[in-house]
Design an enzyme around this catalytic site. Structure first.
Site, PDB file in Angstrom:
ATOM      1  N   GLU A 101       0.846  -1.206   0.000  1.00  0.00           N
ATOM      2  CA  GLU A 101       0.000   0.000   0.000  1.00  0.00           C
ATOM      3  C   GLU A 101       0.879   1.253   0.000  1.00  0.00           C
ATOM      4  O   GLU A 101       2.021   1.223   0.458  1.00  0.00           O
ATOM      5  CB  GLU A 101      -0.890   0.026   1.252  1.00  0.00           C
ATOM      6  CG  GLU A 101      -2.305  -0.459   1.025  1.00  0.00           C
ATOM      7  CD  GLU A 101      -3.156   0.471   0.157  1.00  0.00           C
ATOM      8  OE1 GLU A 101      -2.599   1.291  -0.601  1.00  0.00           O
ATOM      9  OE2 GLU A 101      -4.390   0.374   0.243  1.00  0.00           O
ATOM     10  N   ASP A 102       0.317   2.345  -0.492  1.00  0.00           N
ATOM     11  CA  ASP A 102       1.027   3.624  -0.374  1.00  0.00           C
ATOM     12  C   ASP A 102       0.741   4.262   0.975  1.00  0.00           C
ATOM     13  O   ASP A 102       1.623   4.850   1.587  1.00  0.00           O
ATOM     14  CB  ASP A 102       0.661   4.580  -1.519  1.00  0.00           C
ATOM     15  CG  ASP A 102      -0.836   4.824  -1.633  1.00  0.00           C
ATOM     16  OD1 ASP A 102      -1.609   3.903  -1.310  1.00  0.00           O
ATOM     17  OD2 ASP A 102      -1.236   5.922  -2.037  1.00  0.00           O
ATOM     18  N   ASP A 105      -4.719   4.900   6.180  1.00  0.00           N
ATOM     19  CA  ASP A 105      -5.311   6.088   6.793  1.00  0.00           C
ATOM     20  C   ASP A 105      -6.329   5.619   7.842  1.00  0.00           C
ATOM     21  O   ASP A 105      -5.949   5.288   8.972  1.00  0.00           O
ATOM     22  CB  ASP A 105      -5.954   6.898   5.649  1.00  0.00           C
ATOM     23  CG  ASP A 105      -6.384   8.295   6.052  1.00  0.00           C
ATOM     24  OD1 ASP A 105      -6.803   8.488   7.188  1.00  0.00           O
ATOM     25  OD2 ASP A 105      -6.324   9.211   5.211  1.00  0.00           O
ATOM     26  N   LYS A 133      -0.700   6.594   8.781  1.00  0.00           N
ATOM     27  CA  LYS A 133      -1.298   7.762   9.447  1.00  0.00           C
ATOM     28  C   LYS A 133      -2.104   7.271  10.634  1.00  0.00           C
ATOM     29  O   LYS A 133      -3.342   7.279  10.610  1.00  0.00           O
ATOM     30  CB  LYS A 133      -2.263   8.439   8.461  1.00  0.00           C
ATOM     31  CG  LYS A 133      -1.836   9.779   7.933  1.00  0.00           C
ATOM     32  CD  LYS A 133      -3.020  10.384   7.166  1.00  0.00           C
ATOM     33  CE  LYS A 133      -2.561  11.501   6.276  1.00  0.00           C
ATOM     34  NZ  LYS A 133      -3.667  12.130   5.556  1.00  0.00           N
ATOM     35  N   PHE A 154      -1.849  16.151   4.221  1.00  0.00           N
ATOM     36  CA  PHE A 154      -2.306  15.592   2.941  1.00  0.00           C
ATOM     37  C   PHE A 154      -1.062  15.374   2.091  1.00  0.00           C
ATOM     38  O   PHE A 154      -0.435  16.330   1.625  1.00  0.00           O
ATOM     39  CB  PHE A 154      -3.285  16.539   2.243  1.00  0.00           C
ATOM     40  CG  PHE A 154      -4.083  15.842   1.171  1.00  0.00           C
ATOM     41  CD1 PHE A 154      -5.422  15.535   1.375  1.00  0.00           C
ATOM     42  CD2 PHE A 154      -3.483  15.456  -0.028  1.00  0.00           C
ATOM     43  CE1 PHE A 154      -6.155  14.862   0.390  1.00  0.00           C
ATOM     44  CE2 PHE A 154      -4.204  14.780  -1.006  1.00  0.00           C
ATOM     45  CZ  PHE A 154      -5.539  14.483  -0.791  1.00  0.00           C
ATOM     46  N   ARG A 167       0.918  12.457  -8.894  1.00  0.00           N
ATOM     47  CA  ARG A 167       1.430  11.102  -8.705  1.00  0.00           C
ATOM     48  C   ARG A 167       2.875  10.981  -9.182  1.00  0.00           C
ATOM     49  O   ARG A 167       3.638  10.160  -8.675  1.00  0.00           O
ATOM     50  CB  ARG A 167       0.570  10.080  -9.458  1.00  0.00           C
ATOM     51  CG  ARG A 167      -0.832   9.891  -8.901  1.00  0.00           C
ATOM     52  CD  ARG A 167      -1.445   8.605  -9.460  1.00  0.00           C
ATOM     53  NE  ARG A 167      -2.888   8.563  -9.311  1.00  0.00           N
ATOM     54  CZ  ARG A 167      -3.537   8.125  -8.227  1.00  0.00           C
ATOM     55  NH1 ARG A 167      -2.855   7.709  -7.190  1.00  0.00           N
ATOM     56  NH2 ARG A 167      -4.856   8.108  -8.188  1.00  0.00           N
TER      57      ARG A 167
HETATM   58  C1  PRP Z   1      -5.782   5.472  -0.778  1.00  0.00           C
HETATM   59  C2  PRP Z   1      -4.691   4.478  -0.475  1.00  0.00           C
HETATM   60  C3  PRP Z   1      -5.400   3.372   0.250  1.00  0.00           C
HETATM   61  C4  PRP Z   1      -6.550   4.080   0.917  1.00  0.00           C
HETATM   62  C5  PRP Z   1      -6.212   4.287   2.367  1.00  0.00           C
HETATM   63  O1  PRP Z   1      -6.402   5.122  -1.966  1.00  0.00           O
HETATM   64  O2  PRP Z   1      -4.069   4.006  -1.644  1.00  0.00           O
HETATM   65  O3  PRP Z   1      -5.842   2.372  -0.621  1.00  0.00           O
HETATM   66  O4  PRP Z   1      -6.705   5.360   0.292  1.00  0.00           O
HETATM   67  O5  PRP Z   1      -7.276   4.909   3.028  1.00  0.00           O
HETATM   68  P1  PRP Z   1      -8.053   4.241   4.231  1.00  0.00           P
HETATM   69  O6  PRP Z   1      -7.033   3.639   5.169  1.00  0.00           O
HETATM   70  O7  PRP Z   1      -8.776   5.415   4.847  1.00  0.00           O
HETATM   71  O8  PRP Z   1      -8.993   3.216   3.693  1.00  0.00           O
HETATM   72  P2  PRP Z   1      -7.294   6.146  -2.808  1.00  0.00           P
HETATM   73  O9  PRP Z   1      -8.747   5.914  -2.490  1.00  0.00           O
HETATM   74  O10 PRP Z   1      -6.775   7.544  -2.615  1.00  0.00           O
HETATM   75  O11 PRP Z   1      -7.086   5.670  -4.286  1.00  0.00           O
HETATM   76  P3  PRP Z   1      -5.735   5.626  -5.185  1.00  0.00           P
HETATM   77  O12 PRP Z   1      -4.805   4.613  -4.529  1.00  0.00           O
HETATM   78  O13 PRP Z   1      -6.232   5.160  -6.509  1.00  0.00           O
HETATM   79  O14 PRP Z   1      -5.142   7.005  -5.215  1.00  0.00           O
END
Ligand code: PRP
Length: 179
Positions: A101-102, A105, A133, A154, A167
């Site tokens: 994962e990136d 949250d 986070k 952010f 990105r």
């Molecule tokens: C981001 C990230 C995780 C998720 C984390 O994805 O890549 O998958 O949010 O958030 P959480 O812990 O609150 O569930 P995003 O919806 O921004 O999509 P992307 O990866 O396509 O940018």
């Protein structure tokens, strides 16, 4: 960090700092999975840059899969369910899976993914996230490998977006609201 409007972003981690941390994560993962061949599941889209670097920092015979997800009802009291927009191309039954994962949250997305992969018969499921986070967590999740802990900033760059922008920013930066 050249193309955004000056002042729009503030650097958090340089490309050098990221490279050093990714190398450390790769070494730890290589050690922990010695003798095994894990399947790395990169969660799209945000983890694509991190996954590209991390996979090359792991000195093991790995496989790489991609899983596209879209969260339902982000920002509301959601169930945490996510929609699969692009599924794996091979079964992970009986495999040691490392989810890439990136950012974690609220934890809702990774929690759903871990449960999904376990239900599909993975032997083990661990998580590596470039960013964590913890102040935003809504469900308890175990992140086995963390690149950097961040506050409530952010964060964009190195795969992370704001409205699909940034990105391709090489480093990690905090988005600074326009004053
Ligand atoms: C981001 C990230 C995780 C998720 C984390 O994805 O890549 O998958 O949010 O958030 P959480 O812990 O609150 O569930 P995003 O919806 O921004 O999509 P992307 O990866 O396509 O940018």
């Amino acid at each position: 960090m050249s193309y955004p409007t000056p002042g729009a972003v503030r650097e958090l981690y340089s490309t050098d700092a990221i490279a050093r941390r990714v190398a450390e994560l790769g070494q730890r993962i290589t050690k922990d999975y010695a003798g095994r061949s894990p399947v790395l599941v990169s969660i799209l889209k945000g983890s694509f840059v991190f996954a590209a670097d991390l996979t090359r920092a792991i000195a093991l015979p790995i496989r790489v899969e991609f899983l596209g997800v879209r969260s339902y009802d982000r920002g509301t009291e959601s169930s945490g369910a996510v929609q699969i927009t692009q599924d794996l191309t091979h079964s992970i039954e009986g495999e040691d899976v490392l989810v890439v994962e990136d950012i974690v949250d609220t934890g809702l997305t990774i929690s759903y993914i871990v449960n999904l992969l376990r239900a599909r018969g993975a032997t083990s499921v661990r998580v590596v996230s470039l960013l964590d986070k913890p102040v935003r967590r809504r469900v308890p999740v175990e992140v086995d490998y963390v690149g950097f802990n961040v506050g409530d900033a952010f964060v964009v760059g190195y795969g992370l977006d704001c409205g699909e922008e940034y990105r391709n920013l090489p480093g990690l930066a905090e988005l600074v609201p326009k004053s």
